[in-house]
Design a protein around this motif. Structure first.
Motif, short mmCIF file in Angstrom:
data_model
loop_
_atom_site.label_atom_id
_atom_site.label_comp_id
_atom_site.label_asym_id
_atom_site.label_seq_id
_atom_site.Cartn_x
_atom_site.Cartn_y
_atom_site.Cartn_z
N ILE A 1 1.12 -0.72 0.17
CA ILE A 1 -0.19 0.24 0.19
C ILE A 1 0.64 1.59 -0.60
O ILE A 1 0.64 2.14 -0.71
CB ILE A 1 -1.29 0.03 0.95
N TYR A 2 2.20 0.86 0.06
CA TYR A 2 2.91 2.62 0.30
C TYR A 2 3.17 2.69 -0.94
O TYR A 2 3.15 3.84 -1.57
CB TYR A 2 4.51 1.96 1.01
N SER A 3 3.34 1.10 -2.22
CA SER A 3 3.40 2.09 -3.66
C SER A 3 2.36 2.43 -3.81
O SER A 3 2.90 3.82 -5.07
CB SER A 3 3.96 0.45 -4.24
N VAL A 4 1.24 1.83 -3.44
CA VAL A 4 0.12 3.32 -3.84
C VAL A 4 -0.47 4.52 -3.02
O VAL A 4 -0.94 5.46 -3.72
CB VAL A 4 -0.85 2.57 -5.18
N ALA B 1 8.00 11.22 2.93
CA ALA B 1 6.78 11.14 2.74
C ALA B 1 6.74 9.53 1.46
O ALA B 1 5.79 9.61 1.08
CB ALA B 1 6.40 12.44 1.89
N VAL B 2 7.82 8.97 1.72
CA VAL B 2 7.22 7.13 1.20
C VAL B 2 7.39 7.61 -0.07
O VAL B 2 7.55 7.99 -0.83
CB VAL B 2 6.42 6.93 2.67
N GLY B 3 5.43 6.18 -0.42
CA GLY B 3 4.90 6.28 -1.48
C GLY B 3 5.01 7.51 -2.32
O GLY B 3 4.98 7.98 -3.64
N HIS B 4 4.30 9.21 -1.50
CA HIS B 4 3.94 9.60 -1.86
C HIS B 4 4.87 10.71 -3.01
O HIS B 4 4.58 11.40 -4.32
CB HIS B 4 3.60 11.14 -1.11
N ALA C 1 4.63 18.18 3.09
CA ALA C 1 5.33 19.59 2.23
C ALA C 1 6.39 19.03 1.19
O ALA C 1 7.00 19.46 0.62
CB ALA C 1 6.15 21.05 3.40
N THR C 2 7.60 17.55 1.74
CA THR C 2 7.52 17.12 0.99
C THR C 2 7.84 17.29 -0.96
O THR C 2 8.47 17.31 -1.68
CB THR C 2 8.32 15.82 1.53
N THR C 3 6.59 16.52 -1.34
CA THR C 3 6.59 16.21 -2.28
C THR C 3 5.73 17.13 -2.76
O THR C 3 6.15 17.50 -4.07
CB THR C 3 5.37 14.84 -1.75
#
Lengths: 158, 735
Positions: free
Chosen positions: B485-488, B529-532, B701-703
């Motif tokens: 779910i991190y990928s999507v 922010a991982v997947g985002h 804010a990273t993405t």
């Protein structure tokens, strides 16, 4: 054995002469405020004052600083008072993780010693070699201006 | 000039006394460790009125921090929560990292972990409750002391005041509480937000004094009696094993004490780090690369691009995007490619460990000490309670210091095995950059159409990249129907699983497919922010493409798509105004935006860029609007937004880790370029007023900055960038 004057004290260390000042300070004198970041003078985390000038301690061998005066972040707040730059850093709430801030503060203090009222461009130029990964650059600039104003109006720096 | 306060991180030792009843909230305990630089304190009894609050007789209040401080400001916000209810003198507030015990676990994760931008949200009730219960206990004690009704009493910054003018400090009540075995109430009422005097007001960072004086203790600053240092010769191909090594030259270096193989490579132990690092460089090591020496990011990208044309696991299928595309006369299609990204924390990985026959003690900056302890205990065959982790401040992490394998801890523990003294392992910057933990490389293929009015009618996104969670202990939670779910994360309209945060948009036909190709080579890892960090870029840029296709203003388009999402819709209206969105720009300038929801909080950014003919550009303005519910510490929120913008801008401008022949090509800040002073734009932060419970700001804010900049570059030049970083594809952030 090499003697250096660190924070107004003569210190004799038995490190190998090629040991960078950074590791002499950290591992032999336990002055850990000066940080390791890159080891090749690219990030500024290891900045100290050598005879009053900001230098990168990570590439400065011990042999090259024998009998010279080194000042580190631990010595800025002499007698328990923050210097103008440290005070400005607190007032602007600059630090995030804080790891690069010793080097930033040493660089800013040296900048203001040489140029009591730097412009934005002069600050950018003087601080360009100092990396922060948390995003504190804007606050650092504001803090340097604040410290400059304090110094201009009669405060002291280092 | 202000005076330096006493060391706020000092640790006191508690000796058991009659007050230290077990099984109640009046729990005192002897801290199992001290940090090297901590002054030796007397053994005077203090009051542990609650697991999180200790009161000393001198009226010092110490908050035990169960979340990790790495620049996120969480120590300050947790202290504010306690201070709000307990009413303390902020100057007498101290902090301390809480030990690894279940009562300090994250209420969100149920383990000792600081991640996911949820610390403030999770602590908001527990920490205030701790403060309120302690206050009730103190009032009860004062009431007994003066034989007076509690309604005659009030608190005043660390003191209890009687209506008749008498005063007693909190610390002065410890004896009363001990003598009468007083306990805090089981339940308390918390202040309504309307009565807040601390929460919601800007508060400066509580550990800042240490950070401006060099006294802040990071993991790398730990000094223990007799401690020696280690440097590790690590393999050029991540994951390789040592076959043999020649240490003659290393051993000839004065000060080198020992050389031995560990899982990570070959470690040289010495009396100081410089000597150890010289020793490590003098080694000749023969490696078995386990067949990984052929891997390259170029071939990964090629394979993923091909995979993205094939059916993946279906993550979402709303409406029938496939049918719409089969029937459409034209389908707009684009492929977005995002590279591996290094964390490059300012403080490189490091750890100090001492291994005894029956226990192990560790000093380290870590986000995830619960898992670290489990990994080490298993490795050493010890019960978990025999592994003590002393958590320090961290010089950044961005996710890196939440290692699922505790990789930067196990090498120090292995190096310390068989030694009688503590061993500190420091990773060189080169080892750190090549350390094999990265935001995974992703390829996204997107297809879409717009309706007769020009609004998106269909969306079909197929993404390809290695799973972060698959085959880890988190696999059962994060792998749903085979999909990580991190990928999507961040590209679904109807998200599922834990942390279900999708897009803020509604597109009638919306299909998302996911491929998680085999996890070989370097480790895919969380990165702020991982997947985002990849889904957000692909999504917000392609949305901009559809806006252009349908001849819609990008912000107007998003307003349309969020018409049923009031929270984001209001936020976008605020952005439109704050960013002067409708003001015309001069030639060579461009404006772009992006909007995301991460860990509950909606956030949107608009940027202005100026682009020179040679593609050199500046980011002139960044406007960010965030809705994080009740804003616990506006100053801290502003800092997190600025930090997130910087890290995201840095990554989109320069970030990319390349593998050639299995070897990471980058090594230090000359080729992992960091954003410099003059490149950091001013960030205008606007916080939406809200009475909703507080939610995250650490990663939000990273993405958005990355797609916002790419969209602004398109606006300025008409050139669409779909491969990153920008400096490899025609746009260079002005140095």
């Amino acid at each position: 054995m090499v003697t250096i004057i660190v924070n107004d004290e003569a210190r004799t260390v038995s490190a190998s002469p090629d040991t960078p000042l950074l590791w002499v300070l950290r591992d032999h004198l336990h002055l850990t405020g000066t940080k390791y970041g890159c080891g090749i003078s690219l990030c500024g985390a290891c900045t100290v004052h050598l005879n009053g000038e900001a230098v990168r301690s990570c590439t400065l061998p011990l042999a090259a600083v024998a009998d010279q005066r080194v000042e580190t972040i631990e010595h800025l707040a002499v007698g328990g008072d923050y210097n103008a730059v440290q005070s400005a850093w607190l007032d602007e709430d600059v630090a995030q993780c804080g790891y690069c801030q010793s080097g930033q503060i040493m660089a800013a203090t040296a900048l203001l010693n040489n140029n009591p009222s730097p412009s934005d461009a002069e600050i950018d130029a003087a601080m360009a070699g100092h990396i922060c990964r948390c995003g504190t650059y804007q606050k650092i600039r504001a803090a340097i201006h604040r410290a400059a104003n304090v110094t201009e109006s009669g405060g002291s720096q280092a | 000039m202000s005076r330096l306060p006493a060391d706020p991180s000092r640790r006191t030792f508690l000796k058991s006394s009659s007050m230290l009843a077990t099984g109640s909230l009046l729990v005192g305990f002897e801290l199992p460790y001290s940090l090297a630089s901590a002054p030796k304190a007397s053994s005077a009894a203090s009051l542990m009125a609650d697991a999180f609050i200790r009161i000393d007789r001198d009226n010092t209040i110490t908050v035990l921090m169960n979340h990790a401080e790495f620049g996120n400001g969480v120590y300050t916000s947790l202290a504010m929560m306690v201070a709000e209810e307990l009413d303390i003198d902020w100057q007498r507030l101290r902090w301390e990292a809480a030990p690894t015990e279940p009562r300090y676990y994250s209420p969100i994760f149920g383990e000792y972990l600081t991640a996911g931008s949820v610390s403030t949200a999770g602590a908001f009730i527990p920490m205030r409750t701790a403060g309120a219960k302690t206050k009730a206990l103190l009032l009860q004690a004062a009431s007994l002391l003066w034989q007076t009704d509690a309604n005659q009493l009030s608190t005043d910054a660390g003191w209890i005041a009687h209506a008749d003018g008498r005063r007693v400090s909190y610390g002065g009540l410890i004896n009363v509480i001990q003598d009468h075995n007083l306990e805090p109430p089981k339940t308390v009422d918390l202040k309504p937000a309307s009565a807040f005097r601390v929460l919601g007001f800007p508060k400066k960072r509580i550990e800042a004094p240490e950070k401006v004086t060099g006294r802040a203790l990071f993991g790398i600053d730990i000094k223990r009696p007799g401690m020696i240092y280690g440097a590790v010769a690590r393999p050029p191909v991540y994951g390789s094993r040592v076959i043999a090594f020649d240490d003659k030259a290393a051993r000839a270096i004065p000060g080198v004490l020992k050389v031995k193989a560990i899982d990570a490579g070959v470690v040289v132990l010495a009396k100081d780090y410089w000597t150890a690092s010289k020793g490590a460089k003098a080694l000749t090591v023969q490696w078995d690369d386990l067949g990984l020496g052929h891997l390259s990011t170029a071939s990964f990208t090629e394979e993923y691009r091909a995979l993205s044309k094939t059916d993946g696991l279906l993550a979402e299928d709303i409406g029938d995007a496939k049918a719409v595309h089969e029937a459409a006369s034209a389908v707009h299609e684009a492929v977005y490619e995002m590279p591996y990204l290094a964390h490059a924390t300012m403080e490189p990985m490091n750890c100090t460990a001492q291994v005894f026959d029956d226990r192990c003690e560790i000093w380290v900056g870590t986000q995830n000490q619960g898992n670290d302890r489990t990994v080490v205990a298993k490795m050493l065959g010890l019960p978990e309670t025999s592994v003590v982790i002393n958590r320090t401040l961290m010089g950044g992490t961005f996710g890196r210091r939440a290692s699922k394998t505790a990789d930067f801890i196990t090498d120090a523990v292995q190096a310390a095995q068989g030694e009688t003294v503590p061993v500190q392992i420091i990773w060189s910057r080169e080892e750190d950059i090549r350390g094999g933990h990265y935001r995974p490389l992703f390829v996204h293929r997107l297809r879409g159409t717009v309706d007769a009015e020009g609004y998106p009618a269909s969306w079909h996104q197929t993404l390809v990249g290695q799973s972060i969670m698959q085959h880890t202990k988190h696999d059962p939670t994060y792998m749903v129907r085979g999909i990580d779910i991190y990928s999507v994360d961040g590209c679904l309209q109807e998200p599922f699983g834990v942390f279900p945060y999708g897009t803020a948009y509604q597109i009638p036909n919306h299909r998302v497919e996911s491929h998680n190709p085999p996890k070989i080579g370097v480790r895919p890892h969380e990165w702020r922010a991982v997947g985002h960090t990849h889904t957000g870029v692909a999504y917000e840029c392609f949305l901009d493409e559809l806006a252009h296709l349908g001849d819609k203003d990008p912000l107007a388009l998003r307003l349309h798509l969020t018409r049923d999402n009031d929270r984001m819709h209001q936020l976008l209206l605020r952005l439109k105004e704050a960013a002067d969105w409708d003001q015309p720009l001069a030639a060579g300038r461009g404006r772009g935006m992006a909007a995301r929801v991460y860990s509950v909080s909606p956030i949107a950014q608009a940027v202005e860029v100026t682009v020179a003919l040679d593609g050199t550009f500046t980011v002139d303005r960044v406007v960010c609007v965030v809705d994080c519910g009740f804003a616990v510490n506006p100053l801290g929120i502003e800092a997190q937004i600025q930090g997130g913008v910087m890290l995201g801008l840095n990554a989109v401008a320069y970030g990319g880790i390349d593998l050639v022949d299995g070897q990471v090509q980058q090594s230090n800040f000359h080729d992992v370029r960091a954003l410099r002073f003059n490149q950091m734009p001013a960030v205008e932060v606007h916080i939406m007023q809200s009475d909703a419970p507080p939610t995250g700001v650490g990663e939000q804010a990273t993405t958005p900055i990355a797609p916002a900049v790419a969209n602004a570059l398109f606006h300025a030049t008409g050139k669409r960038i779909r491969q990153f970083p920008l400096d490899r594809h025609g746009f260079t952030l002005k140095a």
